[in-house]
Design a protein around this motif. Structure first.
Motif: not given
Length: 488
Positions: A244-249, A267-276, A288-291, A443-448
């Motif tokens: 989605q637009a504005g997804a957690l990056k 995380l790939r499957l989650h619509p509120q997450v942009e995984l790069i 927002d997060v580096i793993i 995801l809540t901890y990460f900022g979503l």
């Protein structure tokens, strides 16, 4: 007992997927079936019920059969540590490190291990679906082969050859592979499956008719390209899904020896997450997060991070309030140092780490292999913990002040660490994102602010396996397959 072997014209021709599909299709009919891969080379592994580890794709095939993964299903696992050497796993346990030439000489011993594991598996199951590795036509690897035709000849089983039409040149793949086999291996090859076809199969009829006439062997079917299929892979990193637009990056460095990247599938499957995933010489985007992911060679991949300026980027990321998480080898990198006096992952020595958490790691020969269930720390001030399940595969023992604030507690004891400022997490647990409760907590901890309830990852995996079985039912000559399996 009957064994059928699926081999491929190339790596990633779809052997693993076809075996998983056949396993689920047979299991749905009540057949007592199990998967088998004599030799696998992969950095993605899973913990087995007998306390060992096998390739992740074989573990998925076991789930397709309704079985708990067992080390007999993948008796030889090679985990590359460099371009020339690998850690050798025999029936789930570390045997040692070998370079390519040493392993080539070791194949005679490895063959005995393979045949013993296959024999044990056949005592427990009526049907075995075996999977080859790479291609049976690799001329330089044919001497002493235990992964493809060498195994098939040893146990005298039929073989079906899979070609990937999505790569192009599928008829050349199949005919060329067949031509490079010995006469007995050609006779053993019963026919072909064409995989990943896009479009109307009737457009392929003239080609399949020619192939059958030329080879005098049947084409058992043309399998369609299944869009949106996400299953545990051996090595290749799947593309992220739509978001989605504005997804957690979330940004993940694509380490040269990255292992168990299946950790990121939820995380790939989650619509509120942009995984790069960010590879060599690619710009590191704001996030927002580096793993930091797991790795088979922590010190070398740490050197790669330093070479590509990740420490400076991590410091800047943290100054702006970003979160950082490390998993397994990535967790070890967050500490102050890693010591490898025995040279378990390369040259003996020590490395200075990222120094983001106060602890040190000592690599030890005894590998930790265990599944875990437990509670995750209350990261968001809700007053309650969340349940998680996962598994550990690592050789390091960590100690230091940071571990006094663990991320999780389970039967195996406390695990991981949380920094004093709450911006950094570390854990040895793989699979920690797979349960919805733990995923939402993280995801809540990460900022979503409000994580959506998404498809349960376990249910998604099961649905995908059923989708593969439906494909077999619709697109393959199942009666011919049943005859090969002596079920008709």
């Amino acid at each position: 007992m009957t064994t059928l072997m699926i081999q491929g014209t190339t790596s990633d021709a779809g052997k693993s997927t076809v075996v998983a599909a056949l396993c689920r299709w047979l299991a749905r009919q009540g057949v007592n079936v199990a998967p088998f891969k004599p030799q696998n080379m992969a950095l993605n592994s899973a913990v087995t019920c007998d306390g060992g580890e096998i390739g992740r794709s074989t573990a998925l095939q076991a789930l397709a059969c309704g079985l708990v993964p067992h080390s007999d299903m993948n008796p030889v696992l090679l985990k590359p540590q460099s371009d020339r050497g690998a850690q050798v796993i025999l029936r789930g346990q570390v045997y040692g490190n070998m370079d390519a030439m040493d392993y080539h000489a070791f194949k005679r011993t490895a063959k005995d291990v393979v045949l013993a594991a296959w024999e044990a598996l056949t005592q427990r199951h009526d049907i075995v679906i075996a999977e080859g590795a790479g291609s049976p036509a690799e001329i330089n690897l044919r001497a002493g082969d235990i992964a493809n035709m060498g195994f098939a000849e040893a146990i005298d089983c039929p073989v079906i050859l899979v070609g990937d039409i999505d790569r192009g040149g599928v008829f050349a793949q199949l005919v060329g592979t067949l031509a490079l086999l010995s006469p007995s291996e050609q006779a053993r090859t019963q026919g072909f499956i064409i995989n990943r076809f896009r479009g109307d199969p009737q457009l392929l009829t003239s080609g399949t008719d020619w192939l059958q006439q030329y080879s005098q062997k049947p084409v058992y079917g043309v399998l369609p390209y299944l869009q949106g299929l996400l299953l545990d892979a051996e090595d290749s990193v799947a593309h992220a899904g739509e978001h989605q637009a504005g997804a957690l990056k979330i940004v993940v460095p694509r380490l040269p020896r990255m292992s168990n990247h299946n950790d990121f599938d939820p995380l790939r499957l989650h619509p509120q997450v942009e995984l790069i995933f960010v590879g060599k010489d690619e710009p590191i985007p704001a996030a927002d997060v580096i793993i930091l992911p797991g790795t088979k060679n922590t010190r070398q991949d740490l050197a790669w991070l330093i070479e590509h300026n990740w420490p400076e980027h991590l410091q800047k990321h943290l100054r702006y309030g970003g979160k950082v998480m490390g998993i397994c080898g990535g967790f070890q990198m967050l500490g102050s140092s890693i010591h490898d006096p025995e040279g378990l992952e390369g040259q003996p020595g020590s490395s200075h780490c990222l120094n983001l958490l106060p602890f040190t790691t000592h690599l030890e020969a005894q590998k930790v292999l265990r599944k875990q269930r437990g509670q995750m720390h209350d990261l968001n001030g809700t007053g309650k913990t969340s349940t998680f399940s996962g598994y550990e595969i690592h050789m390091g023992r960590s100690e230091g002040h940071a571990l006094s604030r663990p991320l999780t507690h389970s039967d195996g004891g406390p695990d991981g660490a949380i920094s004093d400022d709450g911006l950094i997490l570390g854990t040895y647990m793989h699979g920690i994102f797979e349960q919805a409760e733990a995923l939402n907590t993280l995801l809540t901890y990460f900022g979503l602010a409000a994580p959506q309830t998404t498809t349960n990852y376990t249910h998604h995996r099961e649905a995908s396996l059923d989708r593969l079985a439906d494909m077999i039912e619709s697109h393959l000559d199942t009666r011919a397959l049943l005859r090969h399996l002596k079920l008709l």
